[in-house]
Structure formats: C-alpha cells, structure tokens
Design an enzyme around this catalytic site. Sequence first.
Site, PDB file in Angstrom:
ATOM      1  N   ASN A   1       0.672  -1.206  -0.068  1.00 50.36           N
ATOM      2  CA  ASN A   1      -0.108   0.082   0.046  1.00 50.36           C
ATOM      3  C   ASN A   1       0.884   1.383  -0.056  1.00 50.36           C
ATOM      4  O   ASN A   1       1.867   1.204   0.605  1.00 50.36           O
ATOM      5  CB  ASN A   1      -0.943  -0.069   1.218  1.00 50.36           C
ATOM      6  CG  ASN A   1      -0.313  -0.312   2.449  1.00 50.36           C
ATOM      7  OD1 ASN A   1       0.645  -0.881   2.656  1.00 50.36           O
ATOM      8  ND2 ASN A   1      -1.070   0.197   3.353  1.00 50.36           N
TER       9      ASN A   1
ATOM     10  N   GLU B   1      -3.335  -4.685  -2.961  1.00 53.90           N
ATOM     11  CA  GLU B   1      -3.823  -5.390  -4.079  1.00 53.90           C
ATOM     12  C   GLU B   1      -3.915  -4.826  -5.362  1.00 53.90           C
ATOM     13  O   GLU B   1      -3.527  -5.448  -6.461  1.00 53.90           O
ATOM     14  CB  GLU B   1      -5.351  -5.775  -3.575  1.00 53.90           C
ATOM     15  CG  GLU B   1      -5.382  -6.640  -2.502  1.00 53.90           C
ATOM     16  CD  GLU B   1      -5.492  -5.783  -1.074  1.00 53.90           C
ATOM     17  OE1 GLU B   1      -4.768  -4.570  -1.006  1.00 53.90           O
ATOM     18  OE2 GLU B   1      -6.282  -6.236  -0.205  1.00 53.90           O
TER      19      GLU B   1
ATOM     20  N   CYS C   1     -10.926  -2.853  -3.896  1.00 55.99           N
ATOM     21  CA  CYS C   1     -10.052  -3.857  -4.129  1.00 55.99           C
ATOM     22  C   CYS C   1     -10.713  -5.183  -4.752  1.00 55.99           C
ATOM     23  O   CYS C   1     -10.313  -5.668  -5.742  1.00 55.99           O
ATOM     24  CB  CYS C   1      -8.986  -4.300  -3.164  1.00 55.99           C
ATOM     25  SG  CYS C   1      -7.734  -3.186  -3.073  1.00 55.99           S
TER      26      CYS C   1
HETATM   27  N1  THU Z   1      -5.155  -1.411   2.928  1.00 58.77           N
HETATM   28  C1  THU Z   1      -4.726  -2.074   1.724  1.00 58.77           C
HETATM   29  O1  THU Z   1      -3.681  -1.966   1.419  1.00 58.77           O
HETATM   30  N2  THU Z   1      -5.411  -3.262   1.432  1.00 58.77           N
HETATM   31  C2  THU Z   1      -6.535  -3.845   1.933  1.00 58.77           C
HETATM   32  O2  THU Z   1      -7.228  -4.790   1.710  1.00 58.77           O
HETATM   33  C3  THU Z   1      -7.123  -2.910   3.448  1.00 58.77           C
HETATM   34  C4  THU Z   1      -6.461  -1.559   3.610  1.00 58.77           C
HETATM   35  C5  THU Z   1      -4.585  -0.324   3.238  1.00 58.77           C
HETATM   36  C6  THU Z   1      -5.120   1.153   2.892  1.00 58.77           C
HETATM   37  C7  THU Z   1      -4.482   2.202   3.723  1.00 58.77           C
HETATM   38  O3  THU Z   1      -2.998   2.389   3.249  1.00 58.77           O
HETATM   39  C8  THU Z   1      -4.293   1.095   5.134  1.00 58.77           C
HETATM   40  O4  THU Z   1      -4.416  -0.256   4.605  1.00 58.77           O
HETATM   41  C9  THU Z   1      -5.204   1.513   6.086  1.00 58.77           C
HETATM   42  O5  THU Z   1      -6.401   1.550   5.645  1.00 58.77           O
END
Ligand code: THU
Length: 133
Positions: free
Chosen positions: A42, A55, A89
């Site tokens: 992320n 993702e 996602c």
């Molecule tokens: N996040 C993801 O990368 N994938 C997920 O499936 C859930 C949330 C990230 C987004 C943000 O950077 C952090 O987790 C907190 O929400």
Amino acid sequence: MKTEKLIEEAIKIRDSAYVPYSKFQVGAALLTKSGRVYTGCNIENAAYPVSCCAERVAIFKAISEGETEFQELAVAADTARAVPPCGSCRQVMSEFFPKTMVIHLTNLNKNTKSLTMEELLPFSFDTDDLLGS
Ligand code: THU
C-alpha cells in the site's frame, strides 16, 4: 509456485509499504498463469483518498506489463484474523480474475482464509451490466 511461497512474498513486500499515516502495512503477491509473480504494497498520500491499496498496486503492475491471466493472489497484513480486502479492491479483482480464482487472505501468523473470487464478491457489477438488458 506453491501457495506457501506466494504468501511469504506477500508478507515480505509489506516492508516496502509507504504508510506514514495509517502505519498499517499491507502486502500482496499475484501469480500469473505463466508463473510470474507481481507484488504490491500500500502507498499512501497526504491527500488520504489518493492512497492505493497493496492489492491494486500488484494488479495494476501486472496489467501494465501486459499480463491478462491470473492464477492466485495472496494478501497479508498484521491483523488478528486473515485480512479482509476493501470493497474497492474486491471490485478491481473482479474485473480481472475468473470467478473460480482463489484469493488467500492471511496475517503474520499465516492464519489463512482462502476464498474464490465469487465468494469474495458475489453478485458483482461487471461489463455485462453495462450492456443493459
Ligand atoms: N489497505 C490495503 O492496502 N489493502 C486492504 O485490503 C485494506 C486496506 C491499506 C489502505 C491504507 O493504506 C491502510 O491499509 C489502512 O486502511
């Protein structure tokens, strides 16, 4: 590639996450039918909604490299249960993954929940719906 290895790749790429705001690292590893792995973490932004989940980073990397056929996806985060992907996602996954494709959701203890695309996002909006009746 074995699922176990794909999960390890997802856990490892969390180290690259750019998360100064949430401090919540997520990793994803996407296996193509040809055997290549595209990882993603992320990446956040001071304008919060501009951030991108792990993702989607993995999927967009693969699509941008011309990949179209996918086999498995692993997603990992430091959660109590297997990490559930966000709704955006799931929608992006449903655009590119077959309904029978398996997605492995896990945490750092490797408590893993494996679901098909259809189980993860049933009754999803897709291209056919755009065509109308
Ligand atoms: N996040 C993801 O990368 N994938 C997920 O499936 C859930 C949330 C990230 C987004 C943000 O950077 C952090 O987790 C907190 O929400």
